[in-house]
Write a protein that holds these residues in place. Structure first.
Motif, PDB file in Angstrom:
ATOM      1  N   SER A 224      67.279  29.679   9.217  1.00  0.00           N
ATOM      2  CA  SER A 224      68.215  29.306  10.034  1.00  0.00           C
ATOM      3  C   SER A 224      67.550  29.158  11.469  1.00  0.00           C
ATOM      4  CB  SER A 224      68.939  30.616  10.367  1.00  0.00           C
ATOM      5  OG  SER A 224      69.555  30.883   9.002  1.00  0.00           O
ATOM      6  N   GLN A 325      70.902  19.562   8.955  1.00  0.00           N
ATOM      7  CA  GLN A 325      71.577  20.426   7.996  1.00  0.00           C
ATOM      8  C   GLN A 325      72.384  19.209   7.054  1.00  0.00           C
ATOM      9  OE1 GLN A 325      73.612  22.875  10.813  1.00  0.00           O
ATOM     10  NE2 GLN A 325      72.162  24.502  10.567  1.00  0.00           N
ATOM     11  N   LEU A 394      64.342  20.289   9.131  1.00  0.00           N
ATOM     12  CA  LEU A 394      65.262  21.269   9.577  1.00  0.00           C
ATOM     13  C   LEU A 394      64.496  22.461  10.127  1.00  0.00           C
ATOM     14  CD1 LEU A 394      68.067  22.330  10.062  1.00  0.00           C
ATOM     15  CD2 LEU A 394      68.043  23.059   7.585  1.00  0.00           C
TER      16      LEU A 394
END
Length: 406
Positions: A224, A325, A394
């Protein structure tokens, strides 16, 4: 006049906490290549410059003198006027002294340069991670294409051999052998092109990493995004903003010039006497420095502009992260569909090969199915590589620096 703005806060050292976050399941030999890239970064010269500025300001803030020291020599002699044999000599030094607010402001500037040096170091390591991630996946993709080209060439050569046997046995026309040879030549040409691209990718990889071998375990696990204020790019921008805010505080502290201290000695001489004395003199400025307001306004404008840059960078990073994403999600879906297409192509190839051996189809159909199967296999392998590359991208845009798994 007090200058305040709800967004122009002075960020504390906690915002510059730059402890790296384990970003992947990659191997240690992969992560070690990062140091080789950092050693060759042209931007390292900038980091050295920032460190030198910090050291100079730290030394200045530790000094009890606020500026340059002036040597003053004064002499009086009446030989051309009254001629009373009067002489006066005065020698001393004069220098500015820190006010408490000025001293604190200068220390804050030194601290800000120190935080900028730390932010710059982590930012460059983050940029090096980006370079290494791109290099390994470019290298890996080139290897996949070369292996696929070799495999296609091998299948074409095997088919050519089978067709030659059928032609010798009179089971197939010679045109089939010519078409099979043509397919082999085409695959040989494609292999040469893919090997050239691999050589270029390997050379670039070696130039940066000092290694010719692609490390194992280059695939990362998706993480994340970290807190935006701890993103290496944002931290670097915030350190510049904090430095400008510290400079603004210093300008405010110099609303009045520093007091000046004179230390010296004096000798007075006439016909009847000669006296020597020590001199201690302090000059304290009154009123406000006339250059204060324009300089303060210019620095306020600079802070507003830097804050706007920080805000825009946050928006751009959020958009880039969202795009990364979506790219990863698309790649994961593509793996499933590509696998299905490859499975179907393999079945079609087996059926076409059997049909050709039985004389139920011609060589053109078999070559077409063989080519489609090779393309489906390559697409399946490439989409898997793109998925790994999408994860790496990412993690990169999310602010994660390459670290070995704990």
């Amino acid at each position: 006049m007090k200058f305040t703005h709800p967004r122009l806060i002075i960020y504390s050292l906690t915002l510059l906490w730059l402890a790296p976050v384990p970003a992947s399941a990659v191997s240690m030999d992969f992560v070690k290549l990062l140091d080789n890239i950092i050693a060759q970064q042209p931007e390292q010269q900038v980091r050295k410059g920032v460190q030198e500025v910090y050291n100079a300001n730290k030394e200045f803030s530790d000094s009890w003198i606020a500026g340059d020291v002036d040597l003053i020599v004064h002499h009086e002699n009446d030989s051309l006027t009254d001629n009373d044999n009067y002489q006066n000599w005065q020698v001393g030094v004069e220098f500015p002294l820190w006010l408490p607010s000025q001293k604190n402001a200068q220390k804050q500037i030194a601290n800000s340069y120190g935080q900028e040096a730390t932010a710059q170091q982590t930012y460059l390591r983050w940029l090096a991670s980006d370079t290494l991630r791109k290099l390994v996946w470019r290298f890996q993709t080139a290897k996949i294409k070369v292996n696929a080209a070799r495999s296609s060439l091998k299948k074409s050569q095997d088919l050519e051999h089978k067709v030659a046997q059928k032609v010798s046995a009179g089971e197939s026309p010679r045109i089939d052998l010519l078409l099979a040879k043509k397919a082999v030549l085409k695959q040989q040409n494609q292999l040469v092109q893919k090997q050239s691209a691999l050589t270029i990718a390997q050379n670039l990889f070696q130039k940066w990493t000092q290694s010719r071998q692609l490390p194992k375990n280059i695939k990362e696990r998706p993480l994340s995004p970290i807190v935006m204020e701890q993103h290496p790019k944002i931290v670097k921008l915030l350190s510049g903003l904090q430095l400008s805010q510290a400079q603004l505080q210093k300008t405010r502290s110099f609303k009045q010039d520093s007091p000046r201290l004179f230390l010296g000695a004096q000798n007075d001489k006439d016909r009847n006497s000669e006296n020597s004395s020590l001199i201690f003199e302090v000059s304290i400025p009154l009123g406000m420095n006339p250059a204060y307001s324009p300089k303060l306004a210019a620095e306020k404008r600079n802070i507003y502009e830097q804050q706007a840059i920080v805000d825009r960078a946050k928006i751009q990073l959020e958009q880039t992260i969202f795009k990364a994403q979506q790219t990863l999600a698309s790649a994961k879906q593509g793996i499933h569909f590509s696998k299905q297409q490859y499975d179907i192509s393999q079945q079609a190839l087996r059926m076409s090969e059997t049909a050709y051996q039985l004389g139920e189809t011609n060589i053109q159909n078999l070559l077409l199915v063989q080519q489609q199967t090779a393309e489906a296999k390559l697409n399946y392998q490439l989409i898997q590589a793109r998925s790994g590359q999408a994860i790496a991208n990412l993690n990169q845009v999310s602010g994660h620096i390459l670290e070995a798994q704990q």
